[in-house]
Design a protein around this motif. Sequence first.
Motif, PDB file in Angstrom:
ATOM      1  N   LYS A 130      19.543  28.581 -14.059  1.00 45.04           N
ATOM      2  CA  LYS A 130      18.361  29.147 -13.409  1.00 45.04           C
ATOM      3  C   LYS A 130      17.191  29.243 -14.384  1.00 45.04           C
ATOM      4  CE  LYS A 130      16.615  32.795 -10.515  1.00 45.04           C
ATOM      5  NZ  LYS A 130      16.934  33.808  -9.507  1.00 45.04           N
ATOM      6  N   TYR A 131      17.508  29.556 -15.627  1.00 49.76           N
ATOM      7  CA  TYR A 131      16.451  29.739 -16.633  1.00 49.76           C
ATOM      8  C   TYR A 131      16.378  28.570 -17.615  1.00 49.76           C
ATOM      9  CZ  TYR A 131      16.277  34.378 -14.658  1.00 49.76           C
ATOM     10  OH  TYR A 131      16.152  35.429 -13.766  1.00 49.76           O
ATOM     11  N   SER A 170      21.031  35.990  -9.232  1.00 50.41           N
ATOM     12  CA  SER A 170      20.445  36.965 -10.158  1.00 50.41           C
ATOM     13  C   SER A 170      21.494  38.004 -10.499  1.00 50.41           C
ATOM     14  CB  SER A 170      19.220  37.656  -9.542  1.00 50.41           C
ATOM     15  OG  SER A 170      19.610  38.539  -8.512  1.00 50.41           O
TER      16      SER A 170
END
Length: 504
Positions: free
Chosen positions: A34-35, A322
């Motif tokens: 995701k990052y 998340s």
Amino acid sequence: MADKVRVRFAPSPTGPLHIGGVRTALFNYLYAKKYNGDFILRIEDTDQNRYVEGAEKYIQEALSWCGIRADESPTTGGSFGPYRQSERKHLYKDYALQLLEQGKAYYAFDTPEALDHHRKDHELKGKTFIYNWHNRNKLTNSLSLTEEEVKAKLDAGENFVIRFKSPQDETLVLKDLIRGEISIDTNTLDDKVLFKSDGMPTYHLANIVDDHLMEISHVIRGEEWLPSLALHQLLYDAFGWGAPKFAHLPLIMKPVGKGKLSKRDGEKGGFPVFPLSWNESMGYKEAGYFPEAVVNFLALLGWNPGTEQEVFNMDELIQSFSLERVNKSGARFDPEKTKWYNHNYLQLKSNEALAQAFLPILAEKSNSEKAADTGYITKVVAMIKERANFVGDFWGLGSYFFEAPQTYNEKAAKKQWKEGTPELMSEVAAIVKNTTPYSSSELESKIKDWITNNELSFGKVMGPLRLLLVGDLKGPHLFDILEMIGREEAIQRINNGITALTSS
């Protein structure tokens, strides 16, 4: 701490990878991707006594099957290797000695027998033996012995461990990305062993040193490691290193909701708990699950996307994931829900792909020419897949497309086979023989017109006809079955069935 997101999954090769471990790897992978970060696989094999041959290979194959690909690992390499702790053991002693020199750790020479004596003595008094600030000066270690005595023991080659000197009368305030703030009274901590005289570090020291040297930014692990969080934070502080951010994932609970999911639960409930087979234990792959389905249901064990969406591909999981939406409480494992996920993924697969997956099963079950005709099999799959959870269900749902029934459902036969039924079925056979073009729609039109014109009930004809073609009252649209098996086969099945059921 590094600015870039770098996470690691660090299993021990002491046996097969449980699905709880796969979920930990998955959450690390999703967070890293995701990052735009790195996902590292590190093998923590410092405990050589519990090492199991083949376990490391199993771990790598299981993650690969699930589509969880490491950016750095023992096989892919990387700039922060080696990625097996046994190949890094030369590193750890210097760090243990550094803590000794700073007075933050100490040599302990207590024998296993002496420690066992203390434990039993405490048990008799209704207490728990903890090796820490309240008794360490009375035990056999470099805090209670003189420098000369310590040197003599080391020179004599006596067995020792190096223990961490936990602080006294302090309150540690720890932060967890899932659980928030946690306060720990350091007086409750024991002085954990960091290094052994055999030259091997314990998990705690190796773990901290490796995470620091590999510039790990986030440690995402199971909640069973929560009791170690205080020690790990204290070790970072003792070395003067910035600690990574910690997140402890909830346990995967038994289907009944109480206790951690185990191999025994799987054996008892008839469902896998390993991604791939291990010895006698069935894996999800061998049980017929798609890796995408396994990844999907694992992702939603303890994580909530905050929407009604339940089916996610890997890219969607990466975008949606998340840590803030990971639950604190344990996630109950539901074997039926795992089948539901597989059913959904099966419906999303192309009929061609499913036909290819069905071919090896057909090769074992049928000698029919149709069992090798991929075009025909693809059509069959399209007709039966809606009711299937697994490719392995196809034979049970559609064997009659390849083989004529040898037996007829007894209960169905009793209900459907009446006086006059053989004559009606013979007339249907004649219609089948003379219908042109031979197609589902034309057959349906001709047979239904005949039923209506002769003022018959549809039930008197359709049920017995299905029974003769299929052997049971199951299957897709009856006239589609007639078209698929072909004119000659259909007539033969009707005639054979009339003989078999009339004589029984």
